[in-house]
Design a protein around this motif. Structure first.
Motif, PDB file in Angstrom:
ATOM      1  N   THR A  37     -24.937 -11.682  12.492  1.00  0.00           N
ATOM      2  CA  THR A  37     -23.827 -12.554  12.886  1.00  0.00           C
ATOM      3  C   THR A  37     -22.529 -11.888  12.462  1.00  0.00           C
ATOM      4  O   THR A  37     -22.463 -11.261  11.402  1.00  0.00           O
ATOM      5  CB  THR A  37     -23.933 -13.938  12.216  1.00  0.00           C
ATOM      6  N   ASP A  46     -18.279 -16.901  10.387  1.00  0.00           N
ATOM      7  CA  ASP A  46     -19.337 -15.932  10.669  1.00  0.00           C
ATOM      8  C   ASP A  46     -20.353 -16.574  11.604  1.00  0.00           C
ATOM      9  O   ASP A  46     -21.457 -16.940  11.191  1.00  0.00           O
ATOM     10  CB  ASP A  46     -20.017 -15.488   9.378  1.00  0.00           C
ATOM     11  N   SER A  47     -19.995 -16.716  12.859  1.00  0.00           N
ATOM     12  CA  SER A  47     -20.876 -17.427  13.785  1.00  0.00           C
ATOM     13  C   SER A  47     -20.945 -16.770  15.158  1.00  0.00           C
ATOM     14  O   SER A  47     -21.349 -17.417  16.124  1.00  0.00           O
ATOM     15  CB  SER A  47     -20.424 -18.881  13.928  1.00  0.00           C
ATOM     16  N   LYS A  49     -22.736 -14.432  17.680  1.00  0.00           N
ATOM     17  CA  LYS A  49     -24.035 -13.809  17.901  1.00  0.00           C
ATOM     18  C   LYS A  49     -24.095 -13.254  19.312  1.00  0.00           C
ATOM     19  O   LYS A  49     -23.390 -13.709  20.206  1.00  0.00           O
ATOM     20  CB  LYS A  49     -25.161 -14.814  17.694  1.00  0.00           C
ATOM     21  N   TRP A  56     -20.933 -11.600  23.586  1.00  0.00           N
ATOM     22  CA  TRP A  56     -20.993 -12.197  22.253  1.00  0.00           C
ATOM     23  C   TRP A  56     -20.323 -13.549  22.291  1.00  0.00           C
ATOM     24  O   TRP A  56     -19.232 -13.690  22.825  1.00  0.00           O
ATOM     25  CB  TRP A  56     -20.290 -11.281  21.245  1.00  0.00           C
ATOM     26  N   CYS A  58     -19.331 -17.270  20.108  1.00  0.00           N
ATOM     27  CA  CYS A  58     -19.163 -17.948  18.829  1.00  0.00           C
ATOM     28  C   CYS A  58     -19.767 -19.343  18.942  1.00  0.00           C
ATOM     29  O   CYS A  58     -19.421 -20.095  19.849  1.00  0.00           O
ATOM     30  CB  CYS A  58     -17.684 -18.036  18.461  1.00  0.00           C
ATOM     31  N   LYS A  59     -20.663 -19.667  18.030  1.00  0.00           N
ATOM     32  CA  LYS A  59     -21.292 -20.985  18.064  1.00  0.00           C
ATOM     33  C   LYS A  59     -20.339 -22.070  17.597  1.00  0.00           C
ATOM     34  O   LYS A  59     -20.496 -23.231  17.946  1.00  0.00           O
ATOM     35  CB  LYS A  59     -22.546 -20.995  17.186  1.00  0.00           C
TER      36      LYS A  59
END
Length: 95
Positions: A37, A46-47, A49, A56, A58-59
């Motif tokens: 991550t 830090d999200s 993935k 890529w 971001c959650k």
């Protein structure tokens, strides 16, 4: 089968004794970086993935970024970014 089956080889333990140690070490570096991550440049968490090759997301803030195939930022992208910043600085000083 103990729980420390792949202590030395890590994620490449799935390949067993195939393909040679050197190739498995190179592949381990790639696979670890692609499954890691990363920090989001928009929200700071830090999200981030990898969803697909070079995509890529971001959650946390749901932003989607195009990056490298196996890592969020590539060496050439960093070089381009710094060159553009340097050229913008030179242009703003001359104007």
């Amino acid at each position: 089968m103990g729980k420390n089956r792949t202590r030395k080889v890590g994620i490449t333990g799935k390949y067993g004794t195939r393909y040679g140690a050197t190739l498995r070490k190179l592949l381990r570096k790639v696979e670890v970086s692609q499954h890691a991550t990363y920090r989001c440049t928009f929200c700071g968490k830090d999200s981030v993935k990898r969803t697909n090759t070079g995509i890529w997301s971001c959650k946390s803030c749901k932003k989607v970024v195009a990056g490298g195939a196996y890592s969020l930022s590539t060496a050439s992208a960093v070089t381009v970014r710094s060159t553009i910043a340097r050229l913008r600085k030179i242009q703003s000083e001359s104007a």
